[in-house]
Design a protein around this motif. Structure first.
Motif, short mmCIF file in Angstrom:
data_model
loop_
_atom_site.label_atom_id
_atom_site.label_comp_id
_atom_site.label_asym_id
_atom_site.label_seq_id
_atom_site.Cartn_x
_atom_site.Cartn_y
_atom_site.Cartn_z
N GLY A 156 0.81 -1.31 -0.06
CA GLY A 156 0.01 -0.07 -0.01
C GLY A 156 0.90 1.31 0.12
N ASP A 157 0.23 2.35 -0.29
CA ASP A 157 1.18 3.65 -0.47
C ASP A 157 0.86 4.46 0.71
N PHE A 158 1.80 4.88 1.65
CA PHE A 158 1.68 5.76 2.56
C PHE A 158 2.44 6.90 2.12
N VAL A 159 1.83 8.08 2.01
CA VAL A 159 2.36 9.29 1.47
C VAL A 159 2.52 10.68 2.29
N ILE A 160 3.64 10.95 2.38
CA ILE A 160 3.79 12.37 3.28
C ILE A 160 4.42 13.48 2.13
N GLU A 161 3.64 14.56 2.43
CA GLU A 161 4.01 15.86 1.55
C GLU A 161 4.48 16.85 2.49
N VAL A 162 5.56 17.41 2.06
CA VAL A 162 6.02 18.87 2.83
C VAL A 162 6.43 19.90 1.80
N ASP A 163 5.72 21.19 2.28
CA ASP A 163 5.96 22.40 1.47
C ASP A 163 6.11 23.40 2.48
N TYR A 164 6.79 24.33 1.94
CA TYR A 164 7.10 25.63 2.79
C TYR A 164 5.94 26.40 2.49
#
Length: 165
Positions: A156-164
């Motif tokens: 399965g896909d665990f996704v983390i997104e980080v943006d300023y």
């Protein structure tokens, strides 16, 4: 006479070059660029729930206290504000049987590598501040039911997104 012809040819040549340069069209180009600050994410350790035996219980891996929690290092601009979003629920699938496993993720974070002092994310996305050296640590915990669990590998896909901000 030859000297005079050579001088005349040179004068004609120089005047032709001078005219050619003054009649040439001029092009001016303005070039601009925006340089974005980088954000780098490095997985320092994957989630490790250990040996699992099917029971009626729920397996809970606390991101603030369990050694098996996943750990990700975020590096970027010093003291910057960043927004972190993650997949809170993932339906994993058993490779052999296609049986689903619902996994619920929770995260805690800290500007220093101190798991027990990390703060649980109460919103998703969550706004955080990178440390004075530009780091932020994320610990990833999870929970899922052990009931009717089938042996094998799950995907399965665990996704983390980080943006300023």
């Amino acid at each position: 006479m030859i000297r005079t012809v050579n001088i005349l040819l040179l004068l004609v040549l120089f005047s032709t070059l001078g005219l050619a340069q003054s009649d040439s069209p001029t092009v001016t180009a303005r070039i601009t660029a925006t340089v974005e600050d980088y954000i780098e994410m490095v997985t320092l350790s994957n989630i490790d729930v250990g040996m699992i035996i099917p029971t009626e219980d729920m397996l809970r891996l606390d991101p603030r206290s369990d050694q098996g929690a996943g750990l990700i290092l975020i590096s970027g601009q010093k003291n910057a504000s960043a927004q972190i979003a993650f997949t809170a629920h993932v339906e994993m699938t058993n490779f052999a049987s296609d049986i689903p496993l619902n996994v619920y993720y929770n995260i805690s974070g800290n500007g220093e590598n101190n798991q027990s002092a990390s703060e649980i994310f109460t919103t998703n996305p969550m706004t955080v501040n990178l440390s004075s050296i530009g780091t932020y640590y994320l610990w990833i915990g999870c929970e899922f039911s052990l009931k009717d669990l089938v042996p094998g590998s799950y995907d399965g896909d665990f996704v983390i997104e980080v943006d300023y901000n």
